[in-house]
Design an enzyme around this catalytic site. Structure first.
Site, PDB file in Angstrom:
ATOM      1  N   ASP A 116      -1.932   8.057  -6.239  1.00  0.00           N
ATOM      2  CA  ASP A 116      -0.572   7.527  -6.099  1.00  0.00           C
ATOM      3  C   ASP A 116       0.362   8.069  -7.183  1.00  0.00           C
ATOM      4  O   ASP A 116       1.491   8.474  -6.900  1.00  0.00           O
ATOM      5  CB  ASP A 116      -0.585   5.996  -6.146  1.00  0.00           C
ATOM      6  N   GLY A 128       0.799  -1.216   0.000  1.00  0.00           N
ATOM      7  CA  GLY A 128       0.000   0.000   0.000  1.00  0.00           C
ATOM      8  C   GLY A 128       0.833   1.268   0.000  1.00  0.00           C
ATOM      9  O   GLY A 128       0.357   2.328   0.417  1.00  0.00           O
ATOM     10  N   SER A 164       3.644   0.502  -7.377  1.00  0.00           N
ATOM     11  CA  SER A 164       3.309   0.390  -8.804  1.00  0.00           C
ATOM     12  C   SER A 164       3.238   1.769  -9.455  1.00  0.00           C
ATOM     13  O   SER A 164       3.631   1.945 -10.611  1.00  0.00           O
ATOM     14  CB  SER A 164       1.985  -0.362  -8.997  1.00  0.00           C
TER      15      SER A 164
END
Length: 398
Positions: free
Chosen positions: A206, A144, A148
């Protein structure tokens, strides 16, 4: 043809406040974590494109004529917005790379995202490049922490640069450089496409943190960078307890439906913490002194209790908070909860001995622990010689 050895890095992320409440329209604060993913870009053999991802066991090489023939099947029309990754396109890439349908292992998704981004970017801006790409990360996968997205941001920056869509701003003799705001926006939009390949329906938080760094406010799909963000020292602890984000989110929703009069005020309080914390961070100097920390510590304590009320705590996270409290430090979970990771504030007057003692006690619980910072810079271009010794060593070993 690309003719330079350079490196790109992008940070991971943690949620400072707003976990779970953000799903229900409340404010969340996401901050860049100074654990980074690094991509080394080198000229390759003419007619070959190679990628090595030692962290997930990927080492692949393709001839550029074969990739050029394939990209017509997945490319957009060369104008307007970046093409959305479509199922048909991804199926063609899976078949080409020998990836089984439905494969969700990190190595499969990383390869798929690499191929998609390389072919879609080169179709829009230039030819398939003959380069060697090596990616190494300080970020654990599946924790988390935005690993990626950091990968997708590094790939987007490198591929856009090689194809001439953005500049190579690193001048001779410089150790680092950053792109213009317009170029960062383009990097972020392509990194989001990479995240879509990997996750299907990501929020975009993200990759935005990985691109711009610092801290971002996220609410109901709207992402706003904070005006000014101090760099704060933290301990990041991975309990190594696996959890399902989907199950935890469903559990919170069930509890809210069952006890709305009790749970909705808790969500409102988490929202208020996020907003108060934003105000405090934006008013703090770049290098805060110890007196700035007590209010941040109180926010951590209150929010951790709220997250336990929502049902996303875990005995491992309780233990983490107890261990750090015994060293007069304040912690909270970050992300989905139910295990996973926690963050601990380290005020500037915390002695190195106290930090080391806390780390040893956390590791004795079977946890993995890093001393790092939040509020780190976003995607950055480096001269390879300027990278730290441990990064150079990792890249050399790969």
């Amino acid at each position: 043809m690309w003719a330079r050895d350079v490196a790109v890095s992008a940070p991971g992320k943690v949620i400072l406040h707003g976990e779970h409440a953000v799903v229900l329209g409340k404010v969340a604060l996401a901050v860049a974590l100074d654990l980074r993913t690094f991509l080394r870009l080198r000229p390759g053999a003419e007619g070959r494109l190679s990628v090595s991802l030692p962290g997930v066991g990927v080492r692949r090489s393709w001839d550029t004529p074969g990739l050029r023939a394939l990209r017509g099947r997945i490319a957009g029309k060369g104008r307007g917005e970046q093409p959305l990754p479509r199922r048909k396109q991804l199926d063609a890439l899976r078949e080409f790379a020998g990836i089984a349908a439905g494969a969700s292992a990190p190595e499969s998704l990383a390869t798929l995202a690499f191929l998609y981004m390389c072919l879609a970017i080169s179709a829009k801006y230039g030819d398939v490049p003959s380069v060697d790409i090596l990616v190494w990360s300080e970020l654990p996968t599946g924790a988390g922490l935005g690993s990626s997205a950091a990968y997708a941001v590094c790939l987007a920056a490198a591929l856009l640069m090689v194809c001439g869509a953005i500049s190579c701003p690193l001048q001779e003799g410089e150790s680092t450089a950053r792109w213009t705001e317009e170029e960062l926006t383009l990097i972020n939009s392509w990194a989001f496409r990479g995240e879509q390949v990997i996750h299907g329906n990501p929020s975009g938080v993200d990759n935005a943190v990985g691109t711009w760094g610092g801290a971002l406010r996220y609410q109901a799909g709207k992402i706003t960078p904070l005006k000014r963000v101090p760099t704060l020292r933290i301990l990041l602890t991975n309990t190594k307890v696996p959890r399902s984000t989907k199950v935890l989110v469903a559990g919170v929703k069930e509890k809210i439906l069952k006890f709305p009069a009790i749970m909705n005020p808790v969500l409102d309080s988490i929202d208020a913490i996020s907003q108060e914390c934003q105000s405090v961070l934006e008013a703090m100097p770049a290098n805060p002194s110890p007196e700035h920390y007590p209010v941040l510590e109180e926010f951590f304590d209150i929010n951790q209790h709220h997250l336990n009320v929502l049902g996303v705590g875990h005995p491992s996270l309780d233990r983490l908070c107890q261990v750090t409290a015994s060293h007069s430090l304040h912690s909270k979970l970050t992300g989905a909860g139910g295990g996973g990771c926690g963050i601990t504030l380290l005020p500037p007057d915390t002695s190195p001995l106290a930090v080391e003692a806390a780390k040893q006690d956390l590791c004795a619980c079977g946890f993995e622990c890093w001393e790092t910072k939040i509020g780190a810079p976003g995607v950055t271009l480096h001269s390879c010689s300027s990278l730290s010794a441990h990064v150079l060593h990792a890249l050399a070993q790969s």
